[in-house]
Write an enzyme that holds these catalytic residues in place. Structure first.
Site, PDB file in Angstrom:
ATOM      1  N   THR A  37      14.883  46.409  61.985  1.00 24.20           N
ATOM      2  CA  THR A  37      14.985  47.757  61.427  1.00 24.20           C
ATOM      3  C   THR A  37      14.423  47.860  60.015  1.00 24.20           C
ATOM      4  O   THR A  37      14.145  48.950  59.537  1.00 24.20           O
ATOM      5  CB  THR A  37      16.463  48.171  61.353  1.00 24.20           C
ATOM      6  OG1 THR A  37      17.149  47.187  60.564  1.00 24.20           O
ATOM      7  CG2 THR A  37      17.092  48.231  62.733  1.00 24.20           C
ATOM      8  N   GLY A  50      24.532  50.488  60.530  1.00 24.13           N
ATOM      9  CA  GLY A  50      24.381  49.273  59.748  1.00 24.13           C
ATOM     10  C   GLY A  50      23.971  49.551  58.318  1.00 24.13           C
ATOM     11  O   GLY A  50      24.735  49.281  57.375  1.00 24.13           O
ATOM     12  N   ARG A  72      19.449  60.758  53.777  1.00 24.07           N
ATOM     13  CA  ARG A  72      18.429  60.307  52.823  1.00 24.07           C
ATOM     14  C   ARG A  72      17.681  59.121  53.412  1.00 24.07           C
ATOM     15  O   ARG A  72      18.296  58.203  53.979  1.00 24.07           O
ATOM     16  CB  ARG A  72      19.100  59.897  51.517  1.00 24.07           C
ATOM     17  CG  ARG A  72      18.107  59.559  50.442  1.00 24.07           C
ATOM     18  CD  ARG A  72      18.803  59.550  49.110  1.00 24.07           C
ATOM     19  NE  ARG A  72      17.878  59.247  48.043  1.00 24.07           N
ATOM     20  CZ  ARG A  72      18.240  58.649  46.921  1.00 24.07           C
ATOM     21  NH1 ARG A  72      19.495  58.300  46.745  1.00 24.07           N
ATOM     22  NH2 ARG A  72      17.357  58.422  45.980  1.00 24.07           N
ATOM     23  N   ILE A  73      16.379  59.134  53.262  1.00 24.27           N
ATOM     24  CA  ILE A  73      15.552  58.065  53.814  1.00 24.27           C
ATOM     25  C   ILE A  73      15.349  57.014  52.728  1.00 24.27           C
ATOM     26  O   ILE A  73      14.777  57.295  51.668  1.00 24.27           O
ATOM     27  CB  ILE A  73      14.207  58.625  54.313  1.00 24.27           C
ATOM     28  CG1 ILE A  73      14.448  59.686  55.406  1.00 24.27           C
ATOM     29  CG2 ILE A  73      13.310  57.499  54.806  1.00 24.27           C
ATOM     30  CD1 ILE A  73      15.241  59.210  56.608  1.00 24.27           C
ATOM     31  N   LYS A 131      22.453  58.814  56.217  1.00 21.57           N
ATOM     32  CA  LYS A 131      23.134  59.024  57.499  1.00 21.57           C
ATOM     33  C   LYS A 131      22.823  57.880  58.470  1.00 21.57           C
ATOM     34  O   LYS A 131      23.714  57.311  59.075  1.00 21.57           O
ATOM     35  CB  LYS A 131      22.696  60.348  58.127  1.00 21.57           C
ATOM     36  CG  LYS A 131      23.406  61.569  57.560  1.00 21.57           C
ATOM     37  CD  LYS A 131      23.058  62.802  58.364  1.00 21.57           C
ATOM     38  CE  LYS A 131      23.855  64.008  57.904  1.00 21.57           C
ATOM     39  NZ  LYS A 131      23.406  65.228  58.629  1.00 21.57           N
ATOM     40  N   VAL A 162      19.114  56.112  60.722  1.00 21.63           N
ATOM     41  CA  VAL A 162      17.990  56.483  61.599  1.00 21.63           C
ATOM     42  C   VAL A 162      17.864  55.529  62.773  1.00 21.63           C
ATOM     43  O   VAL A 162      16.863  55.537  63.484  1.00 21.63           O
ATOM     44  CB  VAL A 162      16.659  56.503  60.817  1.00 21.63           C
ATOM     45  CG1 VAL A 162      16.672  57.585  59.762  1.00 21.63           C
ATOM     46  CG2 VAL A 162      16.342  55.153  60.202  1.00 21.63           C
ATOM     47  N   GLU A 208      19.057  55.047  65.930  1.00 19.21           N
ATOM     48  CA  GLU A 208      18.882  55.327  67.343  1.00 19.21           C
ATOM     49  C   GLU A 208      18.413  56.726  67.679  1.00 19.21           C
ATOM     50  O   GLU A 208      18.026  57.000  68.811  1.00 19.21           O
ATOM     51  CB  GLU A 208      20.205  55.020  68.073  1.00 19.21           C
ATOM     52  CG  GLU A 208      20.475  53.543  68.137  1.00 19.21           C
ATOM     53  CD  GLU A 208      21.950  53.221  68.329  1.00 19.21           C
ATOM     54  OE1 GLU A 208      22.341  52.934  69.445  1.00 19.21           O
ATOM     55  OE2 GLU A 208      22.711  53.249  67.345  1.00 19.21           O
TER      56      GLU A 208
END
Ligand code: MOS
Length: 738
Positions: free
Chosen positions: A472, A513, A593-594, A665, A667, A669
């Site tokens: 990931t 995670g 937020r990325i 938050k 990403v 799944e």
């Protein structure tokens, strides 16, 4: 290399800036060691022997000739293996006892481990394992999931089996437009790149396991309980993991390796083959789903029912909770959802790539597309008209729900406004063209974790957390998080993960995670900075603090917490061969937020590619007569590859989570959710045919028939395959005759 954007570099600017993987060079040069390739002196190799019958009992194992073969050290089986404790509560609740191998003579499915042959080389072990003669007292088996199976019952799993409000039948009867359709999805296999592998070593009274898993402290805890060991005397390490997708939990490879290392008192490695993984490492159950919708003429839902049936093994109850999506996405005056399950003579299924949401969104998002067609309402408009104020089942407020922003941005970029809603009217030579859309959602949670942050004497920092990077980019994301929290540059922080000695932490799962670990890392960094502010000098051993987010997470208010997204697809359907090509795909997500745009985009694109795979390719096929798989390998089990994905794009809208310290938050799944439905809806738009059974194979496209006012009830030869859970064939028009 760091990709920088002007003004975003420097201190406290790492989060949000694209950063290549910190371990990327190690991975591409081979310096990164995976669980199956770490060298050990005196290493012995175990090879699993799997049952050939689908149900019965082991009558005999003829071990004597095998023990005489070159290099063979031992053969473990139910007659001589150490006894295991399976009566415990692990980190994730009641453990799946599927991994507790060699405890009795019972065979619950084909491909069940019946022995481990250990030899000095892998080749010798395999040779001997293949020579081991095992006889069985076979019993009749049932491996076929059929809709309305008499053994079905409500299955809870990790959520309530059923939810219900209002008078469904009355509301359906009173609705102007009613939809009732059944959907099926096949058994799917995780198919990550790195096969499961573990090496177990006893070292000075301590058990060390080098493993490929999604959570080192989880595996450490389960192994300790299973082998009745003190947790402090077990250490599990998983520094690099080549993919997991839900399948890398406690499995036969770790348990059998520990057994053999204990018996032989030397290091033992067990590596699975791709074929073994089909029955040993879990899978996604097939599903048979039914969706009933009642709506006003303008598409407003008045009644909604989603019932899903999946199957589990006779060893463990795992529920694929496909009906759970509707609990979050759509409200109606009468609302019913139910997850049912039936125990069959198959391997235990498990979490896989958006468990529940992936197959569930195929059914509900296909049904909504059909409802939009019946109502003459644009499918995006239909969804926007049905945006709920609060959680349809929970009644809770949403922490944030930016689904409409995703649809607006996606529609703009995809060119949705120009779409002609009529199906089957666009041609490009022999190809029929169509576009489709679907909504996506996935839970966004955080789980308690601990982290260690160290200020080193040289001015750099080390962060230790028992996180797992299963591809990931979690290690890189945590480096950026730590850098900002420590007010330093990413180059000044070493993040070490994948070691149970770093203390308890969330697993790489549930799309939780990175958020859970980032919270713990942020907390540790804050505490370390506070400490450094009052300490004059850093001693040679550094200064270390430890965080624990248990209390902070328990204090979170109860809300519906989810990521959302809008999926778009354009497909071309070959009217001569039935081949479907995805021409382009776009996903726009509101997923918090990325942290690292580079790896987040990669994760979302990976999920969308799974969606292509799910819609068109993936299907593990089982022979009802033998209960065994046909072609259990990556030649027989098709996954989307580069050539299947010509033009695919993922992006996001601003969506900082208001209750997370960093705004994350998750990403993990959401990329797959809704993707298969968007493709199936595009296939309908191209051809006028609804495909309700996945995957939409060429033969299904070719043998589907145009809706006929005087239908011929005779089935089309070859159109029903043994693994169709509902025994159903596609309905609607065959493009070959269009
Ligand atoms: Mo994911 S299926 O929660 O590993």
């Amino acid at each position: 290399m760091t990709i920088t954007t002007p003004g975003a570099t420097g201190l406290r600017g790492a989060v949000g800036v694209a950063h290549t993987r910190v371990e990327g060079r190690d991975k591409v040069t081979g310096a990164a060691r995976y669980a199956g390739e770490i060298p050990f002196a005196e290493l012995a190799h175990g090879w699993l022997v799997l049952s050939t019958v689908a149900r019965g009992r082991i009558r005999s194992l003829e071990t004597a000739p095998v023990l005489d073969m070159p290099g063979v050290l031992t053969v473990l089986h139910h007659g001589n293996a150490p006894r295991l404790n399976t009566d415990y509560v692990g980190m994730l609740g009641t453990p799946d006892p599927t991994a507790a191998v060699f405890q009795d003579e019972r065979v619950p499915c084909a491909g069940w481990p019946v022995a481990l042959v250990v030899a000095t080389t892998s080749e010798e072990a395999r040779e001997a394992a293949e020579a081991l003669l095992v006889t069985y007292d076979e019993e009749p088996h049932d491996t076929a999931l059929v809709a309305d199976h008499p053994g079905a019952y409500p299955g809870e799993g990790h959520m309530p089996a059923e939810t219900e409000k209002g008078d469904l039948e009355a509301r359906l009867a009173a609705s102007a437009v009613v939809m009732d359709a059944r959907y099926t999805t096949p058994e799917e296999q995780h198919s990550m790149m790195e096969p499961h592998a573990a090496t177990a070593v006893w070292d000075a009274g301590r058990l060390e396991v080098f493993d490929s898993n999604q959570g080192a402290t989880w595996i450490r805890g389960d192994l300790a309980k299973m082998f009745s060991l003190d947790e402090t005397s077990v250490r599990v390490r998983s520094e690099h993991v080549g993919g997991g997708f839900g399948s890398k939990g406690l499995r036969a490879h770790q348990v059998s390796a520990v057994m053999a290392a204990t018996v032989l008192q030397r290091p033992v490695r067990v590596v699975m083959t791709r074929r073994q993984m089909f029955s040993l490492t879990g899978h996604r159950s097939p599903t048979a789903q039914r969706v009933r919708l009642g709506a006003d003429r303008d598409g407003r839902l008045r009644a909604l029912e989603h019932v899903s049936l999946s199957r589990t093994s006779t060893v463990y109850e795992f529920v694929e909770p496909s009906a759970g999506v509707a609990r979050v996405m759509y409200d109606a005056d009468a609302h019913r959802t139910a997850n049912h399950v039936v125990r069959l003579d198959v391997p235990s299924p498990t979490w896989m790539r958006a468990p529940g949401e992936a197959p569930g969104s195929f059914a509900i998002e296909s049904a909504l597309d059909e409802l939009a067609e019946r109502c003459g309402v644009d499918p995006i408009e239909l969804r926007l008209r049905n945006e709920p104020e609060t959680g349809p089942v929970s009644g809770l407020a949403f922490s944030s729900r930016n689904l409409s922003a995703c649809f607006r941005e996606g529609a703009r970029r995809f060119g949705w406004a120009d779409r002609d809603p009529r199906p089957g009217v666009r041609r490009d030579g022999r190809w029929l063209l169509g576009t489709g859309t679907a909504a996506a959602s996935f839970g966004s949670g955080a789980m308690p974790s601990t982290a260690l942050a160290t200020a080193e004497a040289d001015g750099s920092f080390t962060v230790r957390i028992s996180a797992a990077d299963i591809g990931t980019g979690a290690r890189t994301a945590l480096t950026l998080i730590a850098a900002d929290a420590l007010e330093t540059a990413p180059e000044g922080v070493r993040v070490r993960i994948g070691d149970s000695d770093f203390g308890p932490a969330m697993i790489a799962g549930g799309s939780m995670g990175t958020r859970s670990w980032a919270w713990a890392v942020t907390a540790a960094a804050a505490e370390l900075r506070a400490r450094l502010a009052v300490v004059p000098d850093i001693p040679p051993e550094g200064i270390t603090v430890r965080s624990d987010t248990t209390e902070a997470i328990a204090a979170l208010a109860r809300k519906e917490r989810h990521s959302f997204g809008a999926q778009f697809a354009e497909v071309a359907v070959d009217i001569a061969t039935g081949e479907i090509r995805v021409r382009r795909m776009l996903g726009i997500f509101a997923a918090g937020r990325i942290v690292n745009p580079l790896t987040a985009r990669n994760q979302l694109l990976g999920g969308m590619t799974w969606g292509i795979s799910m819609a068109l390719h993936e299907e593990a096929v089982r022979d009802r007569n033998t209960g065994r798989y046909y072609a259990p390998d990556l030649a027989g089990y098709h996954v989307a590859t580069h050539a299947d994905v010509p033009d695919i794009e993922a992006d996001w809208v601003d969506d900082h989570d208001p209750d997370d310290p960093v705004g994350i938050k998750g990403v993990g799944e959401i990329g797959i959710v809704g993707a298969a439905a968007a493709i199936a809806n595009a296939v309908w738009h191209a051809t006028g045919v609804r495909h309700r059974n996945l995957p939409i194979r060429p033969d299904r496209v070719l043998t589907a028939s145009v809706p006929d006012p005087d239908p011929d009830p005779a089935p089309v030869p070859g159109s029903a395959s043994v693994q169709d859970p509902a025994g159903a064939t596609p309905s609607g028009g065959g493009v070959a005759h269009a």
